[in-house]
Design a protein around this motif. Structure first.
Motif, short mmCIF file in Angstrom:
data_model
loop_
_atom_site.label_atom_id
_atom_site.label_comp_id
_atom_site.label_asym_id
_atom_site.label_seq_id
_atom_site.Cartn_x
_atom_site.Cartn_y
_atom_site.Cartn_z
N GLN A 38 1.58 2.72 -5.33
CA GLN A 38 0.37 3.34 -5.86
C GLN A 38 0.68 4.30 -7.01
O GLN A 38 -0.12 4.44 -7.94
N ARG A 55 1.06 2.18 -10.00
CA ARG A 55 -0.25 1.69 -10.43
C ARG A 55 -1.00 2.75 -11.23
O ARG A 55 -1.61 2.45 -12.26
N LYS A 110 0.82 -1.22 0.00
CA LYS A 110 0.00 0.00 0.00
C LYS A 110 0.86 1.27 0.00
O LYS A 110 0.37 2.34 0.31
#
Length: 1452
Positions: free
Chosen positions: A1202, A1205, A1197
């Motif tokens: 991120q 992503r 996380k």
């Protein structure tokens, strides 16, 4: 806005624009039926008019923002009226009053006249149709469909929304209002000035040219109808180019640069500046010959009003009309050629036209033109044609309006003015001060000042202090300019023993501690010591005086200063002043040699002083002296190393010499850019690691700059750079790149530019030639006219800036080339020690290809040197007793011409913004204002034109628009703002530029905008400008630049330049501003700017032509500071909050911005800014990689994961594949190992850091393995070469990170191959062929080869074996088998291995890491043999199969 009256209809909506705003502009709107005008509404600049007409949206183009506009109507209720009726006066203000209400006066009319000082106007006319008039209408009546009435709506963004019904009815037909306007222009509008929009009205340009002859005859009939007693209504006609204007266009097109047109009025400012430049230049050149008037080129996007610079053939025949072309508007009908046949046709057409009741109302100029035409009816046609040919020849012979500077063709120039005359005032002042000293004190008796009863009175001692301080003030003024100081002191002491002796005695008295103690008052004791320290600082940097002191007076200034420094109870301020004197005396080569050698041993003395010093400020000043000595030694080592490498060929390892050069260059760059403060001795500076604000000391900066330039000259740095650049092939790549970085740093500072121009001009010419790949230095072409007048030119003015005689050219050429051949060894083929040459040699051809970075560097150097030449010429010419406006205007025009080229503009304004060079333009403006004031004494109220003033204002405007560095704004911002506010005092062309400049200067209206306490005024300006973002407002651009200046510490270096190291003292004021901006939702504000720009350029590939123009430049001017501010805010926020920062909103917008930047054309005007913006996007995304999570759960996380992503998620369509992969490739680390020389130089901790960084990337990419695999699966079968190469690069970077990423890529490729083969019933396809070729390239990469070998035993090998055993031969099967053989070639090649060839491990271990598993090799041999045994195998496959078998025989 007030609504239109009930029953009113929209009668007219259009835009009139004019290229020239020097006179009052007149425009006419004529209606086909009588109307009552109820309201006239002006649409402001940038306001959007949305309705259901072709194009959907129209922009208001009214400019300027404030002016007075008068309206007149033809009153049909008063037949026979001699003048138009005044309808009213509108004091237009785009923020206040934009409409005129005429509902009270019901005047029936068929024509509306506009008069005012405007360059463009967009207006909507409302009114009521009526038939109750007594006067018939001259123009033919056309059917006009009634329009629905409705109010206008103005939204918050400034858009004027017209009701759909109104617009639909008024614009759906083939432009009824346009046809009305066309008929209205029958007597005042040239057809070349007004052209239909082909796209909107559906009529092609071919249609117009098809009827050109008919239109010309129609124009003749109209022109004749104004002189006859029978007046007929001219028929409605289509607008086209007339013959005369076509001829003029062809005649003038050679002199005009191509122009780009845009619908937005924001982009016309550059064209207006160019047109005004041509007008000013033609005014300055009126004494040469009459110039052909420029013909306006119509905009294809909107209709244009008549232009004041249009002429017909009758005007060209009349010298009077040619000279008075700047008055009111001429009648612009085309005049036919003077031939008898056309005269007869015209007479016949005139006799056939029916009569008209009333004669049209003509302007004074039309009446004048008609009278002249009547008088010229009897002129011989041959004489008129001859005069026209003479004009065409004069126009063809005239130089082009824009004097473009081509670095490849034009030689660099250096202005050698008369320095003795220019600095005569400073010399006289210095002589006067020394004369005062000789008259009022007995300076020749030094010992008398040291004795109490030496015969020197108290008044003389005090007078010595007074006069010495005055002398220091004058010397301090001289020191502000390096060239002025050196020349004045050299001339003052040159061949004048008395001045040398007097200065030496005065300096001895000033540095005498006993003489200071003899002062009766305590205050004078201190002033005496300070006077001596300051005088030693200002005088002892002159080598003549220093040598005289040592040889004639046996006086050592260093010893005298250090004796004062070591006196007990000496104050800290005086000690620091004495250390400044020591620092300044080290500027000369003689001073440094004396300081380091002999009895002084100054270096050891400084080291001892640092050890014994107790105060930090004293240590810092002593440390600056040490650093200055090290810098001198570094420059000396560069010179010696280049001499050893290229001249004497000393037997030393070249690698060691190159490392010394690199270390020296890094120290010079450190002194120029990063740690300049540590090399200076700033006043009242406390050295700490962190400080809120470091107050710069201009005197300390100037002193260090003078020392640096002096060192460059002493050690011939330019010659060393020339040798390195010309012998680049013999040097390591790191040395060559370090040299380019140093060149870039030198060109960004005024010290480097001054050195290249003043002290190393000949070497600079050769450097430019090498960087641009030229075989020889360009020379100035010799005009033939000068050969006849050569003797006259030499005798009249030898220092004329524009006269370059043959002898001076040859001398400079011989000097440059002789020096290059004899001492510099420029020829890349020179291998032996050079010998003196008898004849000048040409520059040897450059054997290496010119890289783009070298060409850019050469262009930058050429433009900056040439700009310095013109600035020097302006300074010297403007200072002459007789002000030569023509020469000044010529040089100003040359600078202006450089700004017309995008690259030249950027480099030119950088020079203008450096070293207070903009003061030259500001002084010219003040001088012209004084001249204007003197002229107005004789004729009050008259505004005179001045080319010098126009060019000076243009240069200031260019700086305001395009200069990213804000030093000029801090220095002159208040004066520029006041100048822009008082634009009414200037003539209209200058006033228009100042009005546009005022928009940029609006943020400076806030008090102290550059202070760090409150940035809310800037935030408010940015927030207000968001609604008009797509018009690229100047106040938004300037506010973002100022905010960037306050937020960021140093601007990011351009791509390819190494980031300089961190300065010793960190300023906290930038972080303080960043906190304020973050608290004021600064991140969201920057995101909104990026979002609106990306929305405006949605599907950016379609906007590539617009991005090529000035519109793309304006977009980058907003984008670059926005990205830099956002990067600073996000980096600081993530650094502070670490893992707690979870905001990902900006990533999506950053990726879209990168996609937009990718679609900028390669050779667009904003090329350098686009590359810098891309670099900023990458650096901002890398800011998300700062937090380091420890546990696996937080790793999945993490902000890093991120961010990846979000980037992968945006690579979702064909338009985003290539830019998305480019962005991903920029984010990922480069594959290891590094190039060999660089790898050997890395220390162990650096190598470990590189490995750790790649492991971290792999760990954060692991959660996105599925997304990465889908991306590879989607793009691997692509047949597009660029996409395939990009994917290969990304796969190699991913596989180099860690084993898990390598295995992911290998398995994805293997599964793709197997699935494709099985889905096609085990038959090769073209898709399989492309996948195999893609795999062939990947298998040649060692990490991917290792992973593929680990999974080769399963179905992967079965696929290869099946392909090799196929007997059905066609092109696809052959290509697939060839690809399999190439893959096996990579698998069997022992050179492709993860173990380095330098490894000391056992050879068997190296071999096992490079070959397939042992049990698989026999199967490989069987498959290859079976494939070779096939009857129909091709020759290429046979060669590859045999090669694989031969490779297997190399190892046991």
């Amino acid at each position: 806005m007030a609504d239109a009256d009930d029953g009113a209809e929209l009668l007219f909506f259009d835009t009139f624009s004019h290229e020239e705003v020097t006179d009052i502009n007149l425009d006419l709107v004529q209606f086909p039926k009588p109307v009552f005008i109820t309201q006239v509404r002006i649409i402001p600049l940038g306001a959007r008019v949305q309705a259901d007409f072709p194009g959907g949206v129209r922009l208001g183009a009214t400019n300027p923002s404030k002016f007075d506009l008068e309206f007149f109507v033809n009153d049909l209720g008063m037949p026979g009226a001699s003048a138009f009726e005044n309808l009213g006066l509108l004091r237009y203000n785009q923020n206040d009053c934009i409409h005129l209400d005429c509902s009270q006066e019901k005047i029936p009319t068929d024509g509306l006249v506009l008069r005012g000082w405007y360059s463009a106007i967009t207006l909507a006319v409302y009114g009521i149709l009526t038939n109750n008039v007594t006067e018939p209408i001259a123009s033919p009546t056309l059917p006009c469909e009634p329009a629905m009435t409705g109010p206008e709506i103005c939204n918050l963004s400034g858009e004027v929304l017209l009701p759909d019904e109104v617009i639909k009815d008024d614009w759906s037909e083939p432009m009824q209002t346009e046809l009305m306007t066309a008929s209205a222009h029958k007597a005042s509008v040239s057809v070349s000035d007004y052209e239909h929009d082909d796209i909107e009205y559906g009529m092609s340009r071919d249609h117009y040219h098809q009827h050109a002859d008919d239109e010309t005859r129609e124009l003749r009939r109209m022109r004749r109808s104004t002189h006859s007693t029978d007046h007929s209504p001219p028929p409605l006609r289509t607008h086209t180019h007339s013959e005369s204007n076509d001829r003029e266009y062809l005649r003038c097109s050679r002199d005009k640069a191509p122009r780009d047109w845009s619908r937005s009025p924001e982009y016309s400012s550059h064209r207006a500046r160019r047109k005004r430049s041509e007008r000013s230049r033609s005014d300055a050149d009126e004494h040469k010959w009459p110039r052909t008037p420029p013909v306006s080129i119509d905009s294809p996007t909107r209709p244009r009003s008549p232009d004041t610079m249009d002429y017909d053939d009758d005007d060209t025949r009349s010298p009077y009309k040619l000279q008075s072309s700047h008055g009111y508007r001429h009648s612009s009908e085309s005049l036919p050629r003077e031939r008898e046949e056309e005269e007869r046709d015209r007479e016949r057409e005139r006799s056939e036209t029916p009569q008209e009741q009333f004669e049209p109302i003509l302007s004074d100029d039309e009446i004048l033109g008609d009278d002249i035409e009547d008088e010229d009816d009897g002129v011989d046609a041959a004489a008129a044609a001859e005069y026209e040919r003479e004009l065409e020849a004069a126009a063809a012979a005239a130089p082009p309006a824009i004097d473009a500077f081509e670095p490849w063709q034009r030689p660099l120039q250096k202005y050698d003015g008369d320095l003795l005359t220019h600095f005569s005032k400073e010399l006289d002042t210095l002589r006067l001060l020394f004369k005062k000293l000789s008259l009022q004190i007995r300076w020749d008796n030094v010992s008398a000042f040291n004795e109490e009863h030496g015969g020197v009175t108290v008044d003389e001692r005090e007078q010595f202090v007074y006069l010495g301080e005055q002398l220091n003030i004058q010397l301090g003024y001289l020191t502000q300019h390096y060239k002025r100081r050196n020349f004045v002191l050299q001339q003052f002491f040159k061949n004048d023993e008395s001045h040398l002796r007097q200065a030496a005695n005065i300096l001895q008295i000033a540095l005498s501690f006993q003489a200071a103690c003899m002062q009766p008052q305590p205050a004078f004791k201190i002033r005496h010591i300070k006077l001596g320290a300051r005088m030693a600082e200002l005088l002892c940097n002159n080598e003549q005086l220093f040598r005289h002191l040592l040889q004639q007076h046996n006086f050592d200034p260093f010893e005298a200063v250090f004796s004062l420094y070591q006196e007990p109870y000496m104050a800290l301020s005086i000690k620091l002043q004495l250390l400044k004197a020591v620092y300044a005396m080290l500027d000369t080569q003689l001073g440094i040699k004396h300081f380091l050698g002999g009895n002084t041993n100054g270096y050891q003395l400084i080291i001892e002083s640092i050890k014994t010093a107790k105060l930090t400020r004293t240590k810092y000043a002593l440390q600056a002296i040490i650093k200055k000595l090290h810098l001198y030694e570094a420059l000396e080592s560069v010179r010696n190393s280049c001499n050893q490498l290229f001249v004497r060929k000393v037997e030393r390892p070249p690698q060691q010499i190159c490392q010394e050069i690199e270390y020296a260059f890094e120290m010079i760059m450190d002194a120029l850019v990063a740690n300049q403060l540590s090399f200076q001795q700033p006043r009242r500076f406390l050295p700490v690691s962190k400080k809120f604000e470091v107050v710069t000391d201009p005197n300390a900066q100037r002193s260090f700059g003078n020392a640096l330039q002096s060192y460059f000259k002493q050690h011939a740095l330019a010659e060393s750079l020339l040798l390195i650049l010309s012998n680049a092939k013999e040097l390591p790549a790191t040395t060559f790149l370090c040299t380019l970085d140093l060149m870039h740093a030198l060109l960004k500072s005024h010290v480097g530019i001054d050195y290249f121009v003043d002290d190393a001009f000949e070497a600079t010419q050769l450097i430019v030639a090498i960087l641009l790949g030229l075989d020889e230095v360009p020379t100035m072409p010799k005009p033939e006219i000068e050969k006849e007048e050569e003797e006259t030119v030499k005798s009249e003015e030898p220092d004329k800036p524009l006269d370059t005689s043959d002898s001076s050219d040859k001398e400079a050429e011989v000097k440059a080339e002789g020096a290059a051949a004899a001492t510099v060894a420029i020829d890349v083929a020179v291998q032996t020690e050079p010998t003196p040459v008898k004849a000048p040699q040409k520059l040897a051809p450059v054997l290496r290809p010119v890289l783009p970075r070298l060409a850019r560097l050469g262009i930058e150097l050429a433009y900056k040197v040439q700009t310095r030449y013109h600035l020097d010429a302006i300074v010297f010419t403007a200072a002459l007793p007789e002000y030569d406006a023509i020469t000044v205007a010529t040089h100003m025009h040359a600078i202006y011409s450089q700004t017309c080229d995008p690259a030249g503009r950027q480099h030119t304004i950088e020079v203008l913004g450096l070293n207070n060079n903009l003061k030259i333009c500001m002084d010219l403006i003040k001088k012209e204002q004084r001249l204007q004031a003197q002229r107005q004494l004789s004729s009050p109220g008259t505004k005179y034109k001045s080319p010098v003033l126009s060019y000076a204002v243009d240069m200031v405007d260019c700086c305001v628009r395009y200069c990213e560095q804000l030093d000029y704004l801090i220095e002159h911002g208040a004066v520029i703002l006041e100048l822009a506010k008082n634009h009414e005092t200037f003539e209209p062309s200058v006033s228009a530029v100042l009005q546009e400049m005022y928009v940029y200067m609006k943020p400076l209206e806030a008090i102290n905008v550059f202070i760090y306490d409150d940035i809310m005024p800037l935030v408010e300006v940015i927030g207000r400008s968001l609604d008009y973002l797509t018009t690229f407002p100047g106040d938004l651009i300037m506010a973002l630049r100022i905010l960037r200046y306050l937020v960021t510490t140093k601007s990011t270096p351009p791509p390819g330049v190494k980031q300089s190291k961190r300065p010793d003292t960190e300023e906290l004021k930038h972080r303080f501003v960043a906190l304020q901006l973050y608290a004021a939702d600064g991140v969201q504000l920057m995101i909104q700017i990026m979002e609106r720009l990306c929305t405006y350029f949605e599907q950016p590939g379609m906007h590539a032509p617009a991005l090529m123009t000035i519109q793309g430049v304006h977009c980058c001017q907003i984008m670059l500071p926005t990205l830099q501010i956002l990067r600073e805010l996000l980096s600081y926020a993530i650094l502070c909050r670490d893992g707690a920062f979870k905001d990902l909103t900006s990533i999506d917008h950053l990726v879209k911005v990168y996609f937009l930047l990718y679609y900028y054309p390669t050779r667009c005007q904003a090329g350098a800014e686009v590359e810098q913006c891309k670099l900023e996007v990458v650096q901002t995304l890398l800011a998300y990689t700062q937090p380091h999570e420890q546990d696996e759960e937080s790793l999945h996380k993490s902000l890093w994961t991120q961010m990846i992503r979000e980037v992968l998620k945006n690579i979702d369509g064909p338009a985003n594949f290539i830019p998305g992969l480019k962005l991903l490739a920029e984010l990922l680390p480069l594959p290891l190992p590094m190039p060999q020389p660089l790898s050997d130089q890395l220390k162990q901790q650096h190598k470990q850091r590189l490995i750790t960084e790649r492991k971290l990337w792999s760990a954060h990419l692991h959660p996105q393995s599925g997304q990465i695999a889908k991306l590879v699966e989607a793009l691997a079968p692509s047949s597009f070469p660029q996409l395939s190469e990009l994917l290969q690069r990304v796969c190699m970077q991913l596989s180099d990170l860690a084993p898990n990423m390598t295995l992911l890529i290998a398995k994805t490729i293997m599964e793709l191959l197997c699935n494709e083969y099985q889905s096609s019933n085990c038959m090769p396809t073209t898709n399989l062929e492309r996948l195999l070729r893609f795999s062939t390239r990947l298998c040649a990469f060692a990490p991917l080869k290792s992973s593929m070998l680990s999974i080769l035993s399963g179905k992967f090998w079965e696929l290869f074996q099946s392909l090799l055993s196929l007997n059905e031969f066609n092109e696809v099967v052959s290509n697939c088998q060839e690809a399999v053989h190439r893959i096996l070639d990579s698998f069997l090649d022992s050179g492709i291995s993860l173990i380095s060839h330098k490894s000391t491990a056992h050879p068997a271990l190296n071999l096992s890491a490079a070959l397939p598993p042992k049990e698989l090799i026999p199967r490989v041999i069987d498959a290859v043999f079976s494939n070779l045994a096939s009857v129909e195998v091709t020759h290429g496959i046979s060669i590859l199969a045999v090669r694989n078998l031969v490779i297997l025989t190399e190892h046991e």
